[in-house]
Structures are given as structure tokens and as C-alpha cells.
Design an enzyme around this catalytic site. Structure first.
Site, PDB file in Angstrom:
ATOM      1  N   ASP A 166       4.014   1.550  -5.098  1.00 47.11           N
ATOM      2  CA  ASP A 166       3.315   2.058  -3.839  1.00 47.11           C
ATOM      3  C   ASP A 166       2.306   0.913  -3.563  1.00 47.11           C
ATOM      4  O   ASP A 166       2.297  -0.188  -4.044  1.00 47.11           O
ATOM      5  CB  ASP A 166       2.983   3.341  -3.683  1.00 47.11           C
ATOM      6  CG  ASP A 166       3.140   3.759  -2.459  1.00 47.11           C
ATOM      7  OD1 ASP A 166       2.165   3.468  -1.646  1.00 47.11           O
ATOM      8  OD2 ASP A 166       3.999   4.342  -1.879  1.00 47.11           O
ATOM      9  N   HIS A 195      -1.812   5.180   1.297  1.00 47.13           N
ATOM     10  CA  HIS A 195      -0.322   5.613   0.949  1.00 47.13           C
ATOM     11  C   HIS A 195      -0.211   6.067  -0.373  1.00 47.13           C
ATOM     12  O   HIS A 195       0.182   7.013  -0.642  1.00 47.13           O
ATOM     13  CB  HIS A 195       0.433   4.568   1.648  1.00 47.13           C
ATOM     14  CG  HIS A 195       1.965   5.030   1.772  1.00 47.13           C
ATOM     15  ND1 HIS A 195       3.013   4.759   0.918  1.00 47.13           N
ATOM     16  CD2 HIS A 195       2.483   5.681   2.735  1.00 47.13           C
ATOM     17  CE1 HIS A 195       4.084   5.311   1.094  1.00 47.13           C
ATOM     18  NE2 HIS A 195       3.859   5.797   2.455  1.00 47.13           N
ATOM     19  N   SER A 359       8.173   9.525   3.261  1.00 46.91           N
ATOM     20  CA  SER A 359       7.118   9.155   2.137  1.00 46.91           C
ATOM     21  C   SER A 359       6.650  10.475   1.465  1.00 46.91           C
ATOM     22  O   SER A 359       5.816  10.448   0.570  1.00 46.91           O
ATOM     23  CB  SER A 359       6.230   8.273   2.643  1.00 46.91           C
ATOM     24  OG  SER A 359       6.778   6.937   2.610  1.00 46.91           O
TER      25      SER A 359
HETATM   26  C1  LIG Z   1       6.749   7.442  -3.291  1.00 47.22           C
HETATM   27  O1  LIG Z   1       7.159   8.142  -2.249  1.00 47.22           O
HETATM   28  C2  LIG Z   1       6.570   8.304  -1.098  1.00 47.22           C
HETATM   29  C3  LIG Z   1       7.158   9.302  -0.166  1.00 47.22           C
HETATM   30  O2  LIG Z   1       8.482   8.865  -0.234  1.00 47.22           O
HETATM   31  C4  LIG Z   1       6.562   6.761  -0.455  1.00 47.22           C
HETATM   32  O3  LIG Z   1       5.589   6.848   0.564  1.00 47.22           O
HETATM   33  C5  LIG Z   1       5.692   6.040  -1.613  1.00 47.22           C
HETATM   34  O4  LIG Z   1       5.771   4.562  -1.059  1.00 47.22           O
HETATM   35  C6  LIG Z   1       6.719   6.070  -3.010  1.00 47.22           C
HETATM   36  N1  LIG Z   1       6.004   5.233  -3.935  1.00 47.22           N
HETATM   37  C7  LIG Z   1       6.658   4.484  -4.661  1.00 47.22           C
HETATM   38  C8  LIG Z   1       5.820   3.714  -5.699  1.00 47.22           C
HETATM   39  O5  LIG Z   1       7.656   4.193  -4.160  1.00 47.22           O
END
Ligand SMILES: *[C@@H]1O[C@H](CO)[C@@H](O)[C@H](O)[C@H]1NC(C)=O
Ligand SMILES: *[C@@H]1O[C@H](CO)[C@@H](O)[C@H](O)[C@H]1NC(C)=O
Ligand SMILES: *[C@@H]1O[C@H](CO)[C@@H](O)[C@H](O)[C@H]1NC(C)=O
Ligand SMILES: *[C@@H]1O[C@H](CO)[C@@H](O)[C@H](O)[C@H]1NC(C)=O
Ligand SMILES: *[C@@H]1O[C@H](CO)[C@@H](O)[C@H](O)[C@H]1NC(C)=O
Ligand SMILES: *[C@@H]1O[C@H](CO)[C@@H](O)[C@H](O)[C@H]1NC(C)=O
Ligand SMILES: *[C@@H]1O[C@H](CO)[C@@H](O)[C@H](O)[C@H]1NC(C)=O
Length: 419
Positions: A166, A195, A359
Site C-alpha cells: 500500500d 490509506h 479497501s
Molecule cells: C489492503 O487492502 C485495502 C482494502 O482493500 C487496500 O485499500 C489496501 O491498498 C491494501 N493494501 C495492500 C498492500 O494491498
């Protein structure tokens, strides 16, 4: 006890009958067992229940005496002598267990299991109540007026690794204690958008999160201004797989789950990377997407549902209605809370705020997967088994609102069925 009965019992056990002169064969010191005893100390604690369908159940004394035991023996722990069922629990090894297996009036012999309490956390966001209870939920979703129920014996994800691909993580936030680290692939070490911090808080934060004792490993793949590209996303998945492989041989390793709360139009490279992760034993959780369309049109969401061994998560609101923005369809596995979810944020070490989106739904499932990895070794490194288990233990027939064809319409649950 009549001598005739004793004789019968000993024959039933295949033991040569010994005449015991005393009418009640009670022995006062447990170390001094009768020579015909099949009981030897040092066995495991077992529960024994008699066949309650018999017109005349045996007495506790009778059955114990067949084993060379009596109610006051130090290896006899409990007597169950009520009107509903009769039996006892005692420390017994193979000799006694074999003998019990031959007794037609004994219905159940089972090793004693630990019963863990359902613990509750009463200042929780609504999403945690939703995933840990079966009934309907009401209240103001923007508050922490809800109750999270979990199994105290579960470990709350202790030792499990959650990879958050993320925007980075505000690792100083009180929700993470010292459990969060970040690997930076692009941009600065800060979480520029909040986020990743919010998502991490839902998966594994104290108070606001599901698996509050898991390790949180952030992989920063979004620029500080929130933009991202698929080549960096691919690198992030590859990095998580390598890290999982290296961690695998370390003591205390439990398992890995990767949370992906982002979406790109379906690209084969990403789906292949997710498959590689699943094949390596990494569970992958993808947000379904926020465009109210078919989740199968995006990556990594199309690796879920019927599309692979990934787990794809759609969003519901507090009334169990599918969130208006949520993608749906045959690539979705389960739904989780995504509308108006309070979690950790940036701007201070104790800032919380609500956010909305698939997310926010995905990390609820990442947290449940971490929780289950710690609680059940057989699921920890087996993505297809974990996916099947989540669907089996989810709530059916409670979600409302339209979905595209092939959507299983399952609300994820941590296995606790409070309320
Ligand atoms: C984890 O999940 C959340 C919700 O779907 C999302 O917003 C976030 O980007 C995700 N993180 C990763 C590292 O993929
Ligand atoms: C069980 O209850 C019966 C009848 O109330 C009594 O005779 C017997 O001694 C009890 N046995 C034990 C082991 O408490
Ligand atoms: C039950 O819990 C105790 C510790 O409280 C542990 O030593 C024991 O191994 C557990 N038994 C089982 C069957 O898990
Ligand atoms: C809910 O939480 C708020 C603060 O977050 C509090 O003022 C309120 O009294 C709580 N109870 C209800 C029923 O809303
Ligand atoms: C975001 O940041 C990256 C890296 O600094 C830059 O290349 C890109 O143009 C920025 N995008 C926007 C929309 O600001
Ligand atoms: C981990 O241990 C296994 C044997 O248990 C070995 O085959 C493998 O090469 C090791 N992997 C790493 C990354 O050290
Ligand atoms: C652990 O997972 C297996 C599936 O691999 C399942 O059959 C079993 O019921 C699970 N155990 C518990 C206690 O949930």
C-alpha cells in the site's frame, strides 16, 4: 457389588478373575493398586460417558472398578452423576482406553480439550462486531460503540505475517505498538495518504483491528501523492513472496497473508504473480474494486472467486446491504464491512477516522486469515484450504442488495457466533 458382577466384568475385559474377599474393593492409597488393575498412572486426561440410552446405566463405581480405579483415586478428576448423563473423567493411558473401547455400556471416550473463553472488546468499530457475531447490528457506524468477540485461545494472529502492499504505514501510531515495519519501494518512508495506515489498522491494529497481535509488514508501492503503477505492484508481490520464503525457516514462523487494496484493469502478469504467491503458501486478499462492476474485470480481484486461489472481498454496510460502490460477481469470495470504517490514520500517533471502500473490506479478511493461521496450523500455509474454510464458516442468506451472477453472497465471519 456382587461377586457375580465382578466376575462378569473381569471376563468382559479378558482379565483372569481374581477372587477379592472384601465386598467393596476400595484401596486407600493410589500407589498401591490391586494386582488385577489395568490402570497405570501417567496417562492423559479423558472424559468417559456411559450409554444413556440403556435402561440401566452402570454406576460410576462399577465402570471405574473395571479399570482398577475408584471415585476417590487421584487420577479420577470428575464424576458426572447428574440426571442428564453419567460418567467420569480421569487420567488414563492405553490400557484403560483399550478396556473402555470393549465396554458396550460406554458410549464416549474423548481426550479433554481446552475450552477457551470468548473474550469481548467493547470499544470497537462496527466492522469488528459484524465479523464476530451472527445477528443484526445497529448504531452509529462512525463511533467505537461496538463489541468485538474473539476466542482468547486464538492468539489474535500472534506470529502471523500480514503484508500490506500500500502507501506505507504510520508505524509510530499507538495501534501498532512495535509490530509494524515498512519496506519502501517508491517515495519516502512516510505514509503520504493515510490509506496504508488505515488498512493496517483494520487488519491488525489494537482496538480498531482484527488480528491485534500479528506482525505487520508494509510494502510501500504507492508514491506519496497516491499514484501507483503495475510494475511496482508486481515488484511488491515478488518482494512479499521472497520475504515469506526467507521467513519460512525462522523459528516461530506461522504463515503469511498479503493484502491488496488496489485494482488495475485485468493484467495477466499480476494474476500470474498472485498464483505464484498462492503456490508458495501465501494467502492473498484483494479488494473487489469500487466501480460497481464485475470484479472479474480487474486485477488482482480476478484471481479470486472462481478465478483462482486468491480471496476477493466485496463491501457491505452496517445493515448488511452491499455497498453501492462494491464490485460483485463470480470473482468475489466473501463480503466484509467496508462502509464507514473507523481505523488508524496519519497526522499523529493516536489519530483515527472513518474511511469507506472495498479497501476497508479486504483488511478485515486479511485480519481474519491471520487470526485463523495462528489458531489452526492446518490452514496456515494452505491457501485453497483457507479459502474454502472462510466460505464454509461465513454467514449465508444475510446479505441484501444486487450482485452479478455467480456471486456466493457470503458474509465473512471469524467463527465466533456471538449474538
Ligand atoms: C489492503 O487492502 C485495502 C482494502 O482493500 C487496500 O485499500 C489496501 O491498498 C491494501 N493494501 C495492500 C498492500 O494491498
Ligand atoms: C452417584 O449418585 C448415586 C445416586 O444418587 C449414588 O448412589 C452414587 O454414590 C453416586 N456416585 C458418585 C461417584 O458420586
Ligand atoms: C491446554 O492448555 C495447556 C496450557 O494451559 C497446555 O499445556 C495443553 O497442552 C493444552 N492442551 C491441549 C490439548 O491443547
Ligand atoms: C457512542 O459513542 C459516542 C462517542 O463516540 C458517545 O457520545 C455515545 O454516548 C455512545 N453511545 C451511543 C449509544 O451512541
Ligand atoms: C506523483 O508523484 C510521482 C513521483 O514523484 C510523479 O512522477 C507523478 O507525476 C505525481 N503524480 C501526480 C498526479 O502528482
Ligand atoms: C528451508 O529449509 C528447508 C529444509 O527444511 C530447505 O530445503 C530450504 O532450502 C530452506 N530455505 C531457505 C530459504 O533457507
Ligand atoms: C482447522 O482447519 C481444518 C481444515 O484444514 C478444518 O477441517 C478444521 O475444522 C479446523 N479446525 C478448527 C478448530 O476450526
Amino acid at each position: 457389588m456382587t461377586p457375580g458382577l465382578l466376575h462378569y466384568i473381569l471376563l468382559a475385559l479378558g482379565v483372569a478373575a481374581t477372587i477379592i474377599a472384601h465386598p467393596t474393593p476400595r484401596i486407600d492409597t493410589s500407589t498401591d493398586l490391586p494386582s488385577n488393575s489395568v490402570h497405570q498412572s501417567g496417562g492423559k486426561h479423558h472424559i468417559v460417558l456411559f450409554d444413556s440410552t440403556l435402561p440401566n446405566q452402570p454406576s460410576i463405581d462399577d465402570v471405574l472398578s473395571r479399570l482398577g480405579l475408584y471415585p476417590e483415586h487421584e487420577d479420577v478428576v470428575n464424576h458426572f452423576n447428574g440426571s442428564g448423563f453419567r460418567g467420569f473423567s480421569a487420567n488414563m493411558d492405553a490400557h484403560c482406553l483399550d478396556a473402555l473401547a470393549e465396554m458396550s455400556d460406554v458410549a464416549i471416550v474423548e481426550e479433554v480439550a481446552n475450552v477457551s473463553m470468548v473474550e469481548t472488546r467493547s470499544t470497537a468499530p462496527w466492522g469488528l462486531e459484524r465479523i464476530s457475531s451472527a445477528g443484526t447490528i445497529s448504531g452509529n457506524p462512525g463511533t467505537l460503540n461496538f463489541t468485538y468477540s474473539f476466542d482468547t485461545g486464538s492468539g489474535l494472529g500472534a506470529g502471523a505475517d500480514i503484508y500490506i502492499l500500500d502507501s506505507g504505514i504510520n508505524t509510530q501510531h499507538v495501534a501498532f505498538q512495535d509490530r509494524a515495519q515498512v519496506k519502501v519501494l517508491v517515495g519516502s518512508v512516510e505514509d503520504g495518504t493515510g490509506h496504508g495506515t488505515h488498512v493496517s489498522g483494520i487488519a491488525a491494529g489494537m482496538l480498531v483491528g482484527v488480528a491485534s497481535r500479528a506482525n505487520i509488514l508494509g510494502i510501500k508501492m504507492f508514491e506519496d501523492n497516491g499514484t501507483g503503477s503495475s510494475d511496482v505492484a508486481l515488484k511488491a508481490v515478488g518482494y512479499a513472496i521472497d520475504s515469506h520464503m526467507a521467513r519460512r525457516n525462522q523459528t516461530g514462523f506461522v504463515g503469511s497473508v498479503m493484502n491488496m487494496s488496489w485494482r488495475v484493469p485485468k493484467i495477466n502478469a499480476m494474476n500470474m504473480a498472485i498464483k505464484a504467491a498462492n503456490d508458495a503458501g501465501v494467502h492473498t486478499i484483494a479488494a473487489a474494486g469500487n466501480d460497481a462492476e464485475d470484479a472479474c474485470t480487474g486485477s488482482p480481484a480476478s484471481s479470486g472467486g472462481t478465478g483462482g486461489n486468491g480471496i476477493t472481498v466485496g463491501s457491505i454496510d452496517i445493515s448488511n446491504a452491499i455497498s453501492k460502490f462494491s464490485d460483485t460477481g463470480s470473482c468475489v469470495d466473501v463480503y466484509a464491512p467496508g462502509s464507514n470504517i473507523v481505523s488508524a490514520y496519519i497526522g499523529g500517533d493516536n489519530v483515527i477516522r472513518p474511511l469507506t471502500g472495498t479497501s476497508m473490506a479486504a483488511p478485515h479478511v486479511a485480519g481474519i486469515v491471520a487470526y485463523l493461521m495462528t489458531a489452526n496450523q492446518s490452514l496456515a500455509q494452505d491457501p485453497p484450504a483457507m479459502k474454502a474454510f472462510l466460505k464454509d464458516t461465513g454467514l449465508r442468506d444475510v446479505i441484501t442488495g444486487p450482485t452479478l451472477p455467480g456471486d456466493p453472497r457470503i458474509l465473512v465471519n471469524n467463527g465466533i457466533r456471538g449474538k
